[in-house]
Design an enzyme around this catalytic site. Structure first.
Site, mmCIF file in Angstrom:
data_model
loop_
_atom_site.group_PDB
_atom_site.id
_atom_site.type_symbol
_atom_site.label_atom_id
_atom_site.label_comp_id
_atom_site.label_asym_id
_atom_site.label_seq_id
_atom_site.Cartn_x
_atom_site.Cartn_y
_atom_site.Cartn_z
ATOM 1 N N GLY A 1 -9.643 6.565 -2.573
ATOM 2 C CA GLY A 1 -8.354 6.169 -1.982
ATOM 3 C C GLY A 1 -7.392 7.401 -2.331
ATOM 4 O O GLY A 1 -6.584 7.835 -1.217
ATOM 5 N N HIS A 2 -7.129 7.660 -3.618
ATOM 6 C CA HIS A 2 -6.302 8.717 -3.644
ATOM 7 C C HIS A 2 -6.587 10.210 -3.235
ATOM 8 O O HIS A 2 -6.059 10.968 -2.610
ATOM 9 C CB HIS A 2 -6.085 8.942 -5.566
ATOM 10 C CG HIS A 2 -5.381 7.729 -5.973
ATOM 11 N ND1 HIS A 2 -6.348 7.150 -6.932
ATOM 12 C CD2 HIS A 2 -4.278 7.563 -6.277
ATOM 13 C CE1 HIS A 2 -5.250 6.420 -7.411
ATOM 14 N NE2 HIS A 2 -4.149 6.586 -6.818
ATOM 15 N N SER B 1 -6.734 1.311 -8.787
ATOM 16 C CA SER B 1 -7.052 1.903 -10.127
ATOM 17 C C SER B 1 -7.205 0.285 -10.750
ATOM 18 O O SER B 1 -7.970 0.384 -11.705
ATOM 19 C CB SER B 1 -5.826 2.603 -10.626
ATOM 20 O OG SER B 1 -5.430 3.411 -10.005
#
Ligand code: PAF
Length: 281
Positions: free
Chosen positions: A36-37, A186
């Site tokens: 995602g990051h 996370s």
């Protein structure tokens, strides 16, 4: 990729870029980077000349000391994951670069910070708004990239950039999901094997409700079934399951304007959040 830990060193570099007419993109993170990051980094690379990824586990946005202590810290592997993207800078500020002695500022965004995670995590969005303001100013970013998974955060940051006349344009990017539908986070690293198998139920419940809401069903008629499905799958406390307007986050009973359905629910000691867009009926 340079790793920089002081705001003075970062400023020397950003001044040079800006003098050369280059644009700067920033991806603010707390590390434990996942796909995602990395998709935000990809967006930033596509849109701006220079890209800074920030990594700072911000104590002010944790209302629970255990959550702060257990937050994954994986600086070395984060740097390795960024290598293929040819990011210009990984900015890992020392804590005093963000919160110097005597730090006395608190930025509080009313309206969109209220309810949802704002109610379940008192002080959380003040912590986010304060650190994001500092990171946007320190990086001199023209554009900043945030995931829609934290949709309320995206609204808070959009509001603060507007109200403080920051030059930074806030860009929201679509949630990235695992193949089974679980939104990347996370915190997923903290799920046990069994819980990880169950976790995608969150997204499936949202999808099912989204279909019915977009056909005009009122939220209250759908909640009992959704709560039952979550309970049967083994989820714990449901912090919220709410329909809100996509702009302004006003509580809604039907999707009579563009809306989003939001959930926060506990599983295996981990708080999972997700949301889904509902087109207006
Ligand atoms: O979304 C996050 O990881 C954090 O809330 C952010 C935006 C980096 C601020 O600490």
């Amino acid at each position: 990729m340079r790793i920089i830990r002081s705001k003075a060193a970062l400023r020397t570099l950003t001044d040079e870029w800006l003098r050369g007419g280059e644009t700067i993109g920033v991806v603010p993170t707390m590390g434990a980077l996942h796909a995602g990051h990395l998709s935000l980094v990809g967006e930033a690379k596509a849109k701006t000349d220079r890209v800074i990824v920030t990594l700072f586990v911000n104590p002010r946005q944790f209302n629970n000391p255990d959550d702060l202590e257990n937050y994954p810290r994986t600086e070395d592997s984060d740097a390795i994951k960024l290598a293929p993207f040819a990011v210009d800078v990984l900015y890992i500020p020392d804590p005093d670069q963000i919160y110097p002695d005597g730090f006395a500022i608190n930025i509080s965004v009313s309206g969109v910070s209220e309810g949802l995670c704002g109610a379940a995590r008192p002080g959380h969005f003040d912590g986010v708004a304060t650190v994001v303001s500092k990171l946007l100013l320190q990086t001199a970013a023209d554009e900043a990239f945030f995931g829609e998974k934290d949709y309320q955060q995206l609204q808070v940051v959009t509001r603060l950039a507007k109200d403080l006349d920051l030059k930074t344009k806030i860009i929201g990017c679509e949630t990235v999901r695992e193949p089974d539908g679980l939104a990347m986070s996370s915190r997923n690293l903290r799920l046990g094997t069994e819980a990880r198998k169950v976790a995608p139920v969150v997204h499936h419940v949202l999808q099912d409700m989204a279909g019915k809401l977009s056909q005009g069903a009122p939220l209250s008629t759908l909640l009992p079934d959704a709560q039952q499905k979550l309970k049967a799958a083994g989820f714990g406390t449901l912090d919220y399951l709410e329909l809100r307007s996509a702009e302004g986050l006003d509580p809604l009973e039907t999707a009579d304007r563009p809306a989003r359905l939001f959930i926060a629910v506990w599983l295996d000691g981990v708080r999972l959040i997700d949301n889904i867009a509902i087109p207006a009926t």
